[in-house]
Write a protein that holds these residues in place. Structure first.
Motif, PDB file in Angstrom:
ATOM      1  N   LYS A 498      34.310  37.933  44.235  1.00  0.00           N
ATOM      2  CA  LYS A 498      33.604  36.703  44.566  1.00  0.00           C
ATOM      3  C   LYS A 498      34.602  35.554  44.754  1.00  0.00           C
ATOM      4  CE  LYS A 498      29.334  34.704  42.777  1.00  0.00           C
ATOM      5  NZ  LYS A 498      28.402  34.794  41.647  1.00  0.00           N
ATOM      6  N   SER A 499      35.613  35.488  43.876  1.00  0.00           N
ATOM      7  CA  SER A 499      36.538  34.363  43.981  1.00  0.00           C
ATOM      8  C   SER A 499      37.437  34.540  45.203  1.00  0.00           C
ATOM      9  CB  SER A 499      37.350  34.193  42.693  1.00  0.00           C
ATOM     10  OG  SER A 499      38.293  35.211  42.562  1.00  0.00           O
ATOM     11  N   ILE A 500      37.742  35.791  45.577  1.00  0.00           N
ATOM     12  CA  ILE A 500      38.519  35.990  46.806  1.00  0.00           C
ATOM     13  C   ILE A 500      37.685  35.558  48.010  1.00  0.00           C
ATOM     14  CG2 ILE A 500      39.454  37.764  48.344  1.00  0.00           C
ATOM     15  CD1 ILE A 500      40.765  38.998  46.026  1.00  0.00           C
ATOM     16  N   ARG A 501      36.419  35.926  47.978  1.00  0.00           N
ATOM     17  CA  ARG A 501      35.536  35.507  49.075  1.00  0.00           C
ATOM     18  C   ARG A 501      35.504  33.986  49.173  1.00  0.00           C
ATOM     19  NH1 ARG A 501      31.982  39.939  47.594  1.00  0.00           N
ATOM     20  NH2 ARG A 501      32.098  41.393  49.337  1.00  0.00           N
ATOM     21  N   ASN A 502      35.334  33.342  48.020  1.00  0.00           N
ATOM     22  CA  ASN A 502      35.260  31.883  48.028  1.00  0.00           C
ATOM     23  C   ASN A 502      36.529  31.261  48.606  1.00  0.00           C
ATOM     24  OD1 ASN A 502      32.739  31.796  46.992  1.00  0.00           O
ATOM     25  ND2 ASN A 502      33.391  31.562  44.863  1.00  0.00           N
ATOM     26  N   LEU A 503      37.651  31.857  48.246  1.00  0.00           N
ATOM     27  CA  LEU A 503      38.929  31.365  48.727  1.00  0.00           C
ATOM     28  C   LEU A 503      38.961  31.370  50.255  1.00  0.00           C
ATOM     29  CD1 LEU A 503      41.641  30.850  47.010  1.00  0.00           C
ATOM     30  CD2 LEU A 503      42.399  32.957  48.064  1.00  0.00           C
ATOM     31  N   ILE A 574      35.629  42.574  53.080  1.00  0.00           N
ATOM     32  CA  ILE A 574      36.003  43.366  51.915  1.00  0.00           C
ATOM     33  C   ILE A 574      35.156  44.620  51.943  1.00  0.00           C
ATOM     34  CG2 ILE A 574      35.935  43.474  49.395  1.00  0.00           C
ATOM     35  CD1 ILE A 574      36.462  40.432  49.402  1.00  0.00           C
ATOM     36  N   GLY A 575      35.782  45.779  51.867  1.00  0.00           N
ATOM     37  CA  GLY A 575      34.984  47.009  51.909  1.00  0.00           C
ATOM     38  C   GLY A 575      35.817  48.232  51.613  1.00  0.00           C
TER      39      GLY A 575
ATOM     40  N   SER B 104      32.362  30.999  56.133  1.00  0.00           N
ATOM     41  CA  SER B 104      31.044  31.422  55.676  1.00  0.00           C
ATOM     42  C   SER B 104      31.095  32.793  55.050  1.00  0.00           C
ATOM     43  CB  SER B 104      30.065  31.446  56.858  1.00  0.00           C
ATOM     44  OG  SER B 104      30.492  32.388  57.809  1.00  0.00           O
ATOM     45  N   GLN B 105      30.239  32.981  54.084  1.00  0.00           N
ATOM     46  CA  GLN B 105      30.116  34.292  53.475  1.00  0.00           C
ATOM     47  C   GLN B 105      29.000  35.017  54.212  1.00  0.00           C
ATOM     48  OE1 GLN B 105      29.565  34.127  49.228  1.00  0.00           O
ATOM     49  NE2 GLN B 105      29.305  36.331  49.076  1.00  0.00           N
TER      50      GLN B 105
END
Ligand code: ZN
Lengths: 797, 337
Positions: A498-503, A574-575, B104-105
């Motif tokens: 989650k924090s990598i995504r936020n970054l 991410i996958g 965006s996510q």
């Protein structure tokens, strides 16, 4: 599965409206919807009576009719049919009715006379093919009524059955459900058959080779029948549940299957060599033609019904074309058997042939009462609709009876599973209504004999479900307060991701989600050189392999965006990526990776400044940021060996392990896309990042004393690596050197000389204990410069 | 005209001109004209020598006060203008700022995060399993016998060797229970695969979240309570839930859960096909055979499990009617989230 309301009503009184009943059935696990089948005509087609017919003054073939359509309304209608006559009752399409999507009845002038509607022929109403003249209706049709009210309609329930309920693939099964749900009684007809023919033993004999595959086989023979069109009632029943009427024998057989749920088969008795039946497995490679005229190659797992010479049916799945009943058939053998569900399923899968019969057998049919009832029911029905004499007796091979199981239910178990107490008497009622026999009923338990038409019920929990689904699926309380045992573990991976995504979102990247099924070519292009894992039964060649990296997915996403002229594309995903690994239990090794792709400029087109294209250093910056955030040091970069054409690549290492790569693809790699900027991609293995991350972040004391900044600009050979000079500075900077930044780099042949490069460093010194003095820093700077001079030939600029 | 008169008329003239000034340029001109090195005031100062000695001091004083007054007035005026000048000249605030790319996510990972957050609130930990599975974990351990029609409920992809692409997240249940003693309370997110033709309604890859809770005395009422809370937190506090009997080999009793259509408040609309209800998830009490396959005693423990399709729920909530757009990754689409 379709069941007709009027058919059900033969056995049970139904008081609920169809929609209500459908809701109740759905709640109990038989997902039902109500359909009205039968013929219908468009709205505004009413019954009219022709009052007078006159010849059209301007056209030979047309007549001008006055038609009474009720409510004292008299219409003038021009009609072209030759059979129109006064006093006829006819269907009239009024002005405004829509006979077809492009055919709306309007007021029109026909050769000078205004016509207010149309008298219809059969085909114009969609009721048949007749176009020769208008329809003439019986005299008892009432003038002015909608024609639709006179057309026969049937209410049919479409039931979406779960595979555990083969018993409900029949009207009998649904009747039992309705009885239990609505607390009402039902009755199935007794069968009386008139055995007036020869003794069956004198006519045929049955032999079963494998009793496990075919535990029971019964046969009856009916002689001197007449194969013909089915009577109206039979046709109507068959068609109401969506089947096509063939002839009286086939229809009767289908009728009984739909009624009782037991699939049956009729053979033309005279086509059976030796007038006998043998049930055996096929020989490998044996050939057989089914009634759909497909020649099939059989394997030894196919169970066959044979005569003395050859196969005549794929047991429980489909008959053969040779022994099919046809218009010349005089004598038939009726088969009602029980086949092992797994054998039928296997055969059906092997032949890729799923029929109404195989669907029932593979889910499990009843080897006892239903089998015999259906045999007698069909024999009696054939006798009724095709005449002939029924042979005396029935052959019944059933060496080992399949017994009804007795299952016990503790009343406490219901409360234990559902949190709900249910009355004992109600429990008893439910089982009786569902056709179970009660063998024990005490204060604490009830035991029931489970009818063999319910193969899904074997254990106590199955009985709990029966009670719940009939009585109380909607009554179980919803607790507003829950007692829980909380897990002591707390997952750390998800917050990390989650924090990598936020970054990345914060840095302006758009997260993608791509299909992990890709073409083999794409999987082979993966940057890690993983052995791709292929899919045996892919949807298409484009999706026959699992992806081996994220970058290929991102490149595919890039293509879609570029073709749509999107600009400044920044993607990340991410996958899982999959590697073939035969030593693993699944045959695969999975890697959790992060892929990043950018093409375009750092800032995009703007008025403020000329924006630079994103380059490899942009990505190095991102890697640094991530590593700093998760306390990973010791990150090293090395040029990647053997990278593709039109690209350059650098590998990212943490402690000697390659964890990622940054790749720059030149525009020329994408010549078809006409890109403006190179494409920079990066892929990082997150499993390793997650493992190597600093799990406990501790406070480091901060210095309260001011920093001293020093700059040094040197000229060196172009072949020297910046990283080496940086390391040299760090090694010699002493404990108070806390940061070094390269803030300038340029090449200028005239000023610096050929093959020279200028680098400028800014060094920051700070102590935790005291304010540093200029002269001590001077000394360090001198030492650093001397080292750069001796080891790298650096000159001050 | 005495020098005093001259001073007076200079002051008067100055004030007249000052009132007429309309921009900063004119101020500079005025300043130069009066206060410049060769300006009017300077010029007056240079005439002091010609004034009678006894008056010189007085004239000097008046000239100084004239100079001070003019300087003060000019500065005042200048300041008035510079406030408005800055606006019009130095910064055009109407020009756009730097265009930060809107990151965006993906709506699906966003939905997963949102759902996991809710389940975390409800005391569930997160667990994971592989996407390529064994037949045992995907089917066998979950009470799907070999050669049983229940296997047809999920069209399966088989990989080289003996692996299969998991058709649901349920194998995480048995993987987790095999390794952990009860009580167990987890949710498992992840991709699953179905060998179904791609259409607006179905895609060969999608995401599920599996839930599992095993302990002594867990009942269907707890299951209802948990899902009720989840749905209210996710869809809004007015939604109602309806449980219908269904069949999954690994739960018994099993149920499909419908949530009252939040698009039409249950009145019936296109999305809910005029039923007022939306089918959203499957659930049930863990079948004793599943407990046996992981070595739990079904007489001692009860449990519930549920599985929901993330794409379906997210599409309902976001009003997306074609699943394929989620996997196309057009940034015009992605940037909306
Ligand atoms: Zn709705």
């Amino acid at each position: 599965m379709k069941v007709s309301l009027s058919w059900l009503q033969q056995y049970i009184k139904i008081e609920d409206k169809p929609e209500i009943l459908a809701k109740k059935l759905t709640l109990a696990g038989l997902e039902a919807t109500v359909n009205i089948v039968g013929k219908s005509v468009p709205d505004k087609v009413v019954i009219g009576q022709v009052l007078s017919v006159e010849k059209h003054p301007n056209a030979d073939k047309l007549s001008v009719c006055k038609v009474n359509v009720g409510d004292n309304e008299e219409l003038t209608i021009v009609c072209g049919a030759s059979n129109v006559a006064a006093d006829q009752k006819v269907p009239v399409a009024l002005v405004g009715s829509k006979l077809a999507s492009d055919f709306k009845i309007k007021k029109t002038k026909l050769r000078g006379i205004e016509s207010h509607g149309m008298i219809c022929a059969e085909d114009e109403l969609g009721l048949g093919n007749m176009h020769e003249g208008i329809m003439v209706l019986d005299n008892d049709y009432e003038i002015g009524k909608n024609y639709n009210d006179y057309l026969e309609k049937e209410i049919v329930f479409d039931i979406d059955l779960t595979p555990n309920r083969p018993d409900c693939m029949s009207h009998f099964g649904v009747v039992r459900e309705i009885a239990a749900i609505t607390d009402s009684k039902y009755k199935f007809n007794k069968i009386n058959i008139n055995e007036s023919g020869k003794k069956i033993e004198d006519l045929t004999k049955i032999n079963i080779e494998n009793n496990e595959a075919c535990p029971r086989y019964t046969a009856r023979v009916i002689q001197n029948i007449e194969v013909k069109e089915s009577p109206k009632w039979l046709k109507k029943r068959i068609e109401s549940v969506g089947l096509r009427s063939i002839n009286n024998i086939v229809d009767a057989s289908n009728y009984v299957m739909i009624e009782t749920g037991h699939p049956l088969h009729t053979f033309d008795f005279d086509k059976l060599s030796g007038h006998e039946i043998n049930v055996r497995f096929a020989k490998s490679g044996e050939q057989f033609e089914t009634i759909d005229h497909v020649k099939r190659k059989l394997s030894s797992e196919m169970l066959l019904i044979c005569d003395s010479e050859k196969p005549i049916a794929l047991a429980g799945i489909m008959g053969g074309s040779f022994s099919e009943v046809d218009e010349n058939t005089k004598n038939v053998l009726v088969e009602s058997a029980y086949f092992n569900p797994a054998v039928i399923r296997k055969g059906s899968k092997l032949q890729q042939l799923s029929t109404d019969s195989s669907k029932r057998f593979e889910r499990g049919t009843d080897s006892n009462d239903t089998l015999i009832y259906s045999q007698n029911r069909l024999t009696g029905l054939i006798n009724e609709v095709a005449g002939g004499q029924i042979a005396k007796g029935m052959i019944d091979i059933y060496p080992k009876k399949i017994d009804e199981k007795i299952v016990k239910l503790r009343f406490s178990k219901i409360k234990n599973i559902t949190g709900l107490q249910i009355e004992k008497q109600e429990i008893k009622r439910i089982f009786i209504a569902l056709g179970f026999e009660i063998t024990e009923f005490s204060d604490d338990n009830i035991s029931v004999k489970v009818p063999t038409f319910r193969p899904d019920i074997e254990r106590e929990i199955d009985l709990v479900e029966e009670v719940i689904r009939i009585n109380s699926m909607d009554k179980i309380p919803t607790l507003r307060k829950i007692n829980i045992s909380v897990s002591e573990n707390v997952d750390k991976l998800h917050p990390f991701l989650k924090s990598i995504r936020n970054l990345f979102v914060g840095m302006g990247f758009n997260e993608t989600l791509s299909n992990s099924l890709v073409s083999e070519k794409m999987a082979k292009s993966g940057i890690w050189n993983y052995k791709p894992l292929k899919i045996q039964n892919p949807l298409s060649k484009e999706m026959d392999t699992l992806r081996t990296d994220i970058i290929q997915s991102l490149l595919a996403n890039l293509k879609i965006n570029v073709l749509r002229k999107r600009e400044d594309i920044r993607l990340f995903e991410i996958g899982k990526t999959i590697e073939k690994e035969s030593r693993s239990e699944t045959g695969a090794k999975e890697h959790l990776n992060l892929g990043v792709l950018v093409t375009g400029t750092v800032w995009g087109l703007n008025w403020n400044e000329k924006s630079k294209p994103v380059n490899v250093y942009y990505f190095k910056g991102i890697v640094n940021l991530i590593c700093e955030k998760y306390g990973i040091d010791n990150v090293k970069y090395k040029e990647t060996k053997n990278c593709e054409n039109n690209s350059e690549s650098v590998s990212i290492y943490i402690q000697k392990k390659e964890i990622g790569r940054i790749i720059k693809y030149e525009i020329s790699k994408f010549d078809k896309l006409q890109l403006d900027y190179p494409v920079i991609v990066m892929e990082i293995n997150l499993d390793t990042m997650f493992k190597k991350r600093n799990k406990i972040q501790k406070y480091r004391e901060i210095s309260l004393y001011p920093s001293i900044m020093r700059d040094i600009s040197v000229v060196i050979d172009k072949t020297k690596m910046a990283k080496d000079l940086l390391d040299e500075i760090k090694t010699n900077g002493g404990g108070n050197l806390i940061d070094v930044i390269i803030y300038d780099r340029f090449i200028d042949h005239e000023k610096l000389g050929k093959d020279k490069i200028s680098l400028s460093f800014r060094l920051e010194f700070r102590s935790k204990e005291r304010t540093l003095k200029d002269n001590e820093i001077d000394k360090i700077m001198e030492k650093i410069f001397n080292k750069l001079l001796t080891n790298y030939g650096a000159q001050l600029r | 005209m005495s020098i005093f008169d001259e001073i007076g008329s200079v002051a008067e003239n100055f004030h007249n001109k000052l009132d007429k000034i309309i921009d900063q340029e004119q101020i500079v001109d005025l300043k130069n004209k009066y206060l410049g090195r060769k300006g009017i005031v300077s010029n007056l100062f240079s005439q002091i020598g010609k004034v009678a000695a006894e008056n010189r001091k007085k004239v000097g004083k008046s000239l100084n006060s004239l100079k001070n007054e003019l300087t003060k007035k000019i500065n005042e005026k200048d300041q008035q203008f510079s406030v408005s000048e800055e606006k019009s000249k130095k910064t055009d605030y109407s020009l756009p700022g730097y265009s930060f790319n809107k990151g965006s996510q993906h709506p699906i990972t966003q939905s997963i995060d949102e759902m996991l957050d809710i389940f975390n609130h409800l005391g569930f930990d997160i667990a994971y399993g592989p996407e390529v599975e064994t037949d045992w974990y995907n089917f066998g351990s979950l009470n799907f016998p070999k050669n049983h029609p229940a296997r047809d409920m999920q069209d399966t992809f088989y990989t080289e060797g003996s692996g299969i692409l998991r058709t649901h997240t349920s194998p995480v249940q048995t993987r987790f229970m095999t390794k952990n003693k009860p009580p167990v309370r987890i949710v498992a997110p992840g991709r699953v695969y179905r060998n179904e033709a791609i259409s607006p309604r179905s895609y060969c890859v999608f995401n599920q979240i599996e839930g599992l809770y095993v302990d002594k005395d867990v009942t269907f009422s707890d299951l209802r309570g948990t899902l009720d809370m989840f749905c209210k937190m996710y869809f809004g506090s007015d939604v109602k839930l309806k449980f219908r009997t269904s069949y999954f080999p690994f739960t018994e009793p099993s149920a499909e859960v419908d949530v009252s259509c939040f698009l039409c408040d249950g009145k019936g609309c296109r999305v809910c096909k005029n039923t007022g209800w939306l089918e959203i998830l499957g659930c049930g009490m863990i079948d004793p055979n599943v407990f046996k396959s992981v070595g739990y005693d079904p007489e001692k423990y009860n449990g519930f499990a549920f599985g929901l399709g993330v794409e379906r729920m997210a599409m309902l909530k976001l009003g997306i009617n074609d699943i394929r757009i989620l996997y196309e990754n057009d940034i015009e689409f992605l940037k909306q989230f």
